[in-house]
Design a protein around this motif. Structure first.
Motif, PDB file in Angstrom:
ATOM      1  N   THR A  34       0.844  -1.191   0.000  1.00 20.07           N
ATOM      2  CA  THR A  34       0.000   0.000   0.000  1.00 20.07           C
ATOM      3  C   THR A  34       0.884   1.248   0.000  1.00 20.07           C
ATOM      4  O   THR A  34       2.095   1.172  -0.216  1.00 20.07           O
ATOM      5  CB  THR A  34      -0.933   0.024   1.228  1.00 20.07           C
ATOM      6  OG1 THR A  34      -0.200   0.437   2.386  1.00 20.07           O
ATOM      7  CG2 THR A  34      -1.567  -1.334   1.481  1.00 20.07           C
ATOM      8  N   ASP A  35       0.262   2.383   0.278  1.00 18.56           N
ATOM      9  CA  ASP A  35       1.019   3.631   0.376  1.00 18.56           C
ATOM     10  C   ASP A  35       2.105   3.545   1.445  1.00 18.56           C
ATOM     11  O   ASP A  35       3.134   4.225   1.351  1.00 18.56           O
ATOM     12  CB  ASP A  35       0.090   4.809   0.651  1.00 18.56           C
ATOM     13  CG  ASP A  35      -0.714   4.656   1.944  1.00 18.56           C
ATOM     14  OD1 ASP A  35      -1.189   3.544   2.233  1.00 18.56           O
ATOM     15  OD2 ASP A  35      -0.882   5.654   2.658  1.00 18.56           O
ATOM     16  N   TYR A  64       3.488   6.491  -8.382  1.00 12.77           N
ATOM     17  CA  TYR A  64       2.668   5.326  -8.026  1.00 12.77           C
ATOM     18  C   TYR A  64       1.396   5.829  -7.346  1.00 12.77           C
ATOM     19  O   TYR A  64       1.218   5.699  -6.139  1.00 12.77           O
ATOM     20  CB  TYR A  64       3.446   4.392  -7.100  1.00 12.77           C
ATOM     21  CG  TYR A  64       4.758   3.928  -7.686  1.00 12.77           C
ATOM     22  CD1 TYR A  64       4.811   2.870  -8.598  1.00 12.77           C
ATOM     23  CD2 TYR A  64       5.951   4.560  -7.341  1.00 12.77           C
ATOM     24  CE1 TYR A  64       6.014   2.450  -9.143  1.00 12.77           C
ATOM     25  CE2 TYR A  64       7.165   4.144  -7.890  1.00 12.77           C
ATOM     26  CZ  TYR A  64       7.190   3.097  -8.790  1.00 12.77           C
ATOM     27  OH  TYR A  64       8.384   2.684  -9.337  1.00 12.77           O
ATOM     28  N   PRO A  65       0.464   6.423  -8.105  1.00 13.28           N
ATOM     29  CA  PRO A  65      -0.650   7.168  -7.518  1.00 13.28           C
ATOM     30  C   PRO A  65      -1.817   6.333  -7.017  1.00 13.28           C
ATOM     31  O   PRO A  65      -2.703   6.860  -6.349  1.00 13.28           O
ATOM     32  CB  PRO A  65      -1.103   8.064  -8.679  1.00 13.28           C
ATOM     33  CG  PRO A  65      -0.788   7.259  -9.910  1.00 13.28           C
ATOM     34  CD  PRO A  65       0.480   6.528  -9.588  1.00 13.28           C
ATOM     35  N   CYS A  66      -1.854   5.044  -7.325  1.00 11.72           N
ATOM     36  CA  CYS A  66      -3.042   4.243  -6.991  1.00 11.72           C
ATOM     37  C   CYS A  66      -2.679   2.967  -6.247  1.00 11.72           C
ATOM     38  O   CYS A  66      -2.948   1.853  -6.721  1.00 11.72           O
ATOM     39  CB  CYS A  66      -3.820   3.902  -8.256  1.00 11.72           C
ATOM     40  SG  CYS A  66      -4.402   5.329  -9.181  1.00 11.72           S
ATOM     41  N   GLY A  70      -5.206   3.310  -1.403  1.00  8.96           N
ATOM     42  CA  GLY A  70      -5.051   4.730  -1.693  1.00  8.96           C
ATOM     43  C   GLY A  70      -4.183   5.456  -0.671  1.00  8.96           C
ATOM     44  O   GLY A  70      -3.744   4.900   0.331  1.00  8.96           O
ATOM     45  N   ARG A  76      -3.067  13.492   0.003  1.00  7.76           N
ATOM     46  CA  ARG A  76      -3.475  13.726  -1.389  1.00  7.76           C
ATOM     47  C   ARG A  76      -3.594  15.218  -1.669  1.00  7.76           C
ATOM     48  O   ARG A  76      -3.213  15.684  -2.756  1.00  7.76           O
ATOM     49  CB  ARG A  76      -4.803  13.022  -1.687  1.00  7.76           C
ATOM     50  CG  ARG A  76      -4.724  11.510  -1.735  1.00  7.76           C
ATOM     51  CD  ARG A  76      -5.938  10.910  -2.446  1.00  7.76           C
ATOM     52  NE  ARG A  76      -7.200  11.357  -1.904  1.00  7.76           N
ATOM     53  CZ  ARG A  76      -7.838  10.769  -0.899  1.00  7.76           C
ATOM     54  NH1 ARG A  76      -7.309   9.703  -0.310  1.00  7.76           N
ATOM     55  NH2 ARG A  76      -9.000  11.226  -0.472  1.00  7.76           N
TER      56      ARG A  76
END
Length: 264
Positions: A34-35, A64-66, A70, A76
């Protein structure tokens, strides 16, 4: 550093579907990074190559925006403003993002002073609230102390004295009532306690995830500490690498080559 990533992957599918037990499949095809892992790798890249850490967080998040689950809402917005204005300004967050991405800092320095300074820098570019900085520093210090061969009791006492965290509880004692809390003050003590309660690397991760709440981040923080204390079984290390794209694998390999993996 791979301990952070393993914790993140193992907890990834339980972030929004909590599981209040330690009995669950540890790694499955449905899970992924994940993030938490993306920004942990950004921290590693910064430590390896220098420069402004905010630029690394911005670069990795836009490249790597997705990720699975999230990015957080305020992060964001930070990205959006950076794209629009070209300026990356901290936003006073006490969220647990500063602690989940700090793992590499705990491996990269020879003294406690250097570790705490770098942890502050890594947090303050976004999470410049005192609790955001404190959570990052406490996590990095746990890793540093574990690397240095300190006992769990020594780690507990040092963190309590330096950061005023109350760690006099158990995960079994809070599991039924613990709820989602994405702040450092509502995540970092619980993640440290999961490490203290665990009996080996995997058990620490399972304990963190079993609390519920922000499961992947709890396990990411716990995993970063547990790796430094227990090491990583080679099979788990290999499994984690298979989840990562080539660029991420290269950063892990370069970081471990410079700062040393802890493989049990």
């Amino acid at each position: 550093m791979i301990g952070s990533i393993l914790g993140d992957i193992a907890g990834s599918v339980y972030e929004f579907h909590n599981i209040k037990t330690k009995e669950f499949p540890f790694l499955t095809p449905q899970k992924g990074y994940t993030d938490d892992s993306i920004l942990t790798l950004a921290t590693a890249d910064w430590l390896l190559h220098g420069g402004d850490c905010a630029t690394y967080y911005f670069r990795y998040a836009t490249r790597y925006p997705c990720p699975l689950g999230g990015f957080g809402g305020r992060f964001r917005e930070w990205l959006r403003q950076g794209q629009q204005t070209g300026q990356l300004r901290p936003y006073g967050s006490c969220g647990n993002g500063s602690a989940m991405r700090v793992g590499p800092v705990g491996w990269a320095f020879r003294t406690e002073e250097e570790t705490l300074k770098a942890a502050r820098i890594s947090a303050a570019c976004t999470h410049n609230h005192p609790e955001g900085i404190k959570g990052a520093q406490a996590t990095a210090l746990c890793i540093f102390l574990a690397r240095d061969g300190k006992s769990k009791e020594d780690i507990k006492n040092t963190v309590e004295a330096k950061f005023d965290y109350d760690l006099n509880f158990t995960c079994d004692g809070i599991r039924d009532t613990y709820q989602w809390d994405a702040t450092c003050q509502g995540t970092v003590p619980q993640a440290i306690r999961a490490f203290l309660d665990g009996t080996d690397f995997e058990d620490c991760i399972r304990t963190a995830i079993s609390l519920g709440g922000d499961s992947d981040t709890l396990a990411c923080i716990t995993g970063s500490i547990a790796e430094a204390f227990y090491g990583i079984p080679p099979a788990l290390h290999a499994q984690a690498m298979h989840y990562l794209p080539t660029h991420f694998q290269q950063i892990v390999a370069e970081f471990e080559e410079k700062y040393g993996p802890k493989i049990h």
